[in-house]
Design a protein around this motif. Structure first.
Motif, PDB file in Angstrom:
ATOM      1  N   SER A  28       7.137  -3.002   3.766  1.00 53.74           N
ATOM      2  CA  SER A  28       6.324  -2.784   4.961  1.00 53.74           C
ATOM      3  C   SER A  28       6.824  -1.533   5.670  1.00 53.74           C
ATOM      4  N   ALA A  29       5.964  -0.953   6.491  1.00 57.03           N
ATOM      5  CA  ALA A  29       6.345   0.253   7.231  1.00 57.03           C
ATOM      6  C   ALA A  29       7.477  -0.040   8.202  1.00 57.03           C
ATOM      7  N   GLU A  30       7.452  -1.236   8.811  1.00 54.03           N
ATOM      8  CA  GLU A  30       8.493  -1.593   9.773  1.00 54.03           C
ATOM      9  C   GLU A  30       9.852  -1.697   9.090  1.00 54.03           C
ATOM     10  N   ASP A  31       9.877  -2.357   7.929  1.00 57.57           N
ATOM     11  CA  ASP A  31      11.135  -2.474   7.191  1.00 57.57           C
ATOM     12  C   ASP A  31      11.610  -1.110   6.707  1.00 57.57           C
ATOM     13  N   ALA A  32      10.672  -0.254   6.323  1.00 59.52           N
ATOM     14  CA  ALA A  32      11.039   1.079   5.846  1.00 59.52           C
ATOM     15  C   ALA A  32      11.682   1.896   6.955  1.00 59.52           C
ATOM     16  N   LEU A  45      11.351   8.808   0.889  1.00 53.69           N
ATOM     17  CA  LEU A  45      10.610   7.558   0.681  1.00 53.69           C
ATOM     18  C   LEU A  45       9.879   7.697  -0.653  1.00 53.69           C
ATOM     19  N   LYS A  46      10.183   6.797  -1.594  1.00 54.40           N
ATOM     20  CA  LYS A  46       9.733   6.966  -2.973  1.00 54.40           C
ATOM     21  C   LYS A  46       8.933   5.745  -3.426  1.00 54.40           C
ATOM     22  N   ARG A  74       3.568   3.933   5.638  1.00 51.10           N
ATOM     23  CA  ARG A  74       2.194   3.428   5.681  1.00 51.10           C
ATOM     24  C   ARG A  74       1.292   4.232   4.738  1.00 51.10           C
ATOM     25  N   ALA A  75       1.564   5.535   4.616  1.00 51.38           N
ATOM     26  CA  ALA A  75       0.759   6.377   3.728  1.00 51.38           C
ATOM     27  C   ALA A  75       0.993   6.022   2.254  1.00 51.38           C
ATOM     28  N   VAL A  86       0.983   0.913  -5.156  1.00 52.17           N
ATOM     29  CA  VAL A  86       2.327   0.918  -4.576  1.00 52.17           C
ATOM     30  C   VAL A  86       2.509  -0.315  -3.701  1.00 52.17           C
ATOM     31  N   GLU A  87       3.387  -1.205  -4.125  1.00 49.07           N
ATOM     32  CA  GLU A  87       3.685  -2.423  -3.364  1.00 49.07           C
ATOM     33  C   GLU A  87       5.018  -2.325  -2.637  1.00 49.07           C
ATOM     34  N   ARG A  88       5.922  -1.495  -3.174  1.00 49.19           N
ATOM     35  CA  ARG A  88       7.247  -1.327  -2.572  1.00 49.19           C
ATOM     36  C   ARG A  88       7.633   0.139  -2.595  1.00 49.19           C
ATOM     37  N   ILE A  89       8.482   0.506  -1.662  1.00 49.68           N
ATOM     38  CA  ILE A  89       9.013   1.864  -1.636  1.00 49.68           C
ATOM     39  C   ILE A  89      10.531   1.809  -1.548  1.00 49.68           C
TER      40      ILE A  89
END
Length: 212
Positions: A28-32, A45-46, A74-75, A86-89
């Protein structure tokens, strides 16, 4: 054949004692954003997809603060890269790279042996370099009864023009990568690029495929 995601491949490298950037996986963007702040900026961010050439497809972005990390996450999340969603980064500390190399072990159908490949120029397809006769690309077919000895890796790297303090560090990396290949029943184990930093070589990206 099962291809591991980058963060899974790097877990194998880390357990084998190979240097990898500090990183965390987020969905999620928040976790990232939280992970990026914990790691420390700037970060990369990959997108975690089982396909190559993510960078050219917009699958790798950078951030210098939490707002950028959240927006770029988020992008990426939900984006389609070469047909993979893309499910995870993976959020990693951005490296200060002075030079890039390629290092890999492949199952070679021509010789029916594992083949160690090193190229002084990393980041581009080794196949293209080989076709163009690029200087600094060398290979070694490995006898499984002997394995890859440190002196073999040193000799190969010298023949590619590697010297100085980088030589023993890269040779040690090659030996450990071969051990991952052999112990993991791999068909491919590669580091591309091997990022040369002030602290020595680091596995900036990794790809591992396992014979299932």
């Amino acid at each position: 054949m099962a291809r591991l995601l980058e963060f899974e491949a790097k877990d194998l490298l880390r357990k084998a004692g190979l240097p990898v950037p500090a990183g965390r996986v987020a969905a999620s963007a928040e976790d990232a954003a939280a992970a990026a702040t914990e790691i420390g900026y700037p970060v990369a961010l990959k997108a975690q997809v089982a396909v190559g050439k993510r960078g050219k497809a917009g699958g790798i972005l950078f951030a210098n603060n939490a707002d950028e990390a959240g927006a770029n996450a988020r992008a990426l999340l939900g984006k389609s890269i070469h047909g993979f969603r893309v499910e995870r980064i993976l959020i990693e500390k951005k490296l200060d790279i002075r030079d890039e190399h390629y290092l890999g072990v492949i199952s070679n159908p021509a010789t029916k042996t594992p083949t160690l490949i090193f190229a002084r120029q990393g980041g581009m397809d080794v196949e293209e370099q080989a076709a163009q006769g690029a200087d600094g690309l060398v290979t070694l077919d490995i006898d499984l009864t002997q394995g890859l000895r440190p002196y073999m890796a040193l000799d190969l790297l010298r023949s590619a023009g590697v010297g100085g303090r980088a030589l023993p560090a890269l040779a040690g990396m090659a030996v450990k990568l071969f051990e991952i290949y052999r112990s993991g029943d791999c068909t491919l184990a590669e580091i591309n690029p091997v990022a040369m930093t002030a602290r020595g070589p680091v596995a900036a990206d990794a790809r591992v495929s396992i014979d299932d």
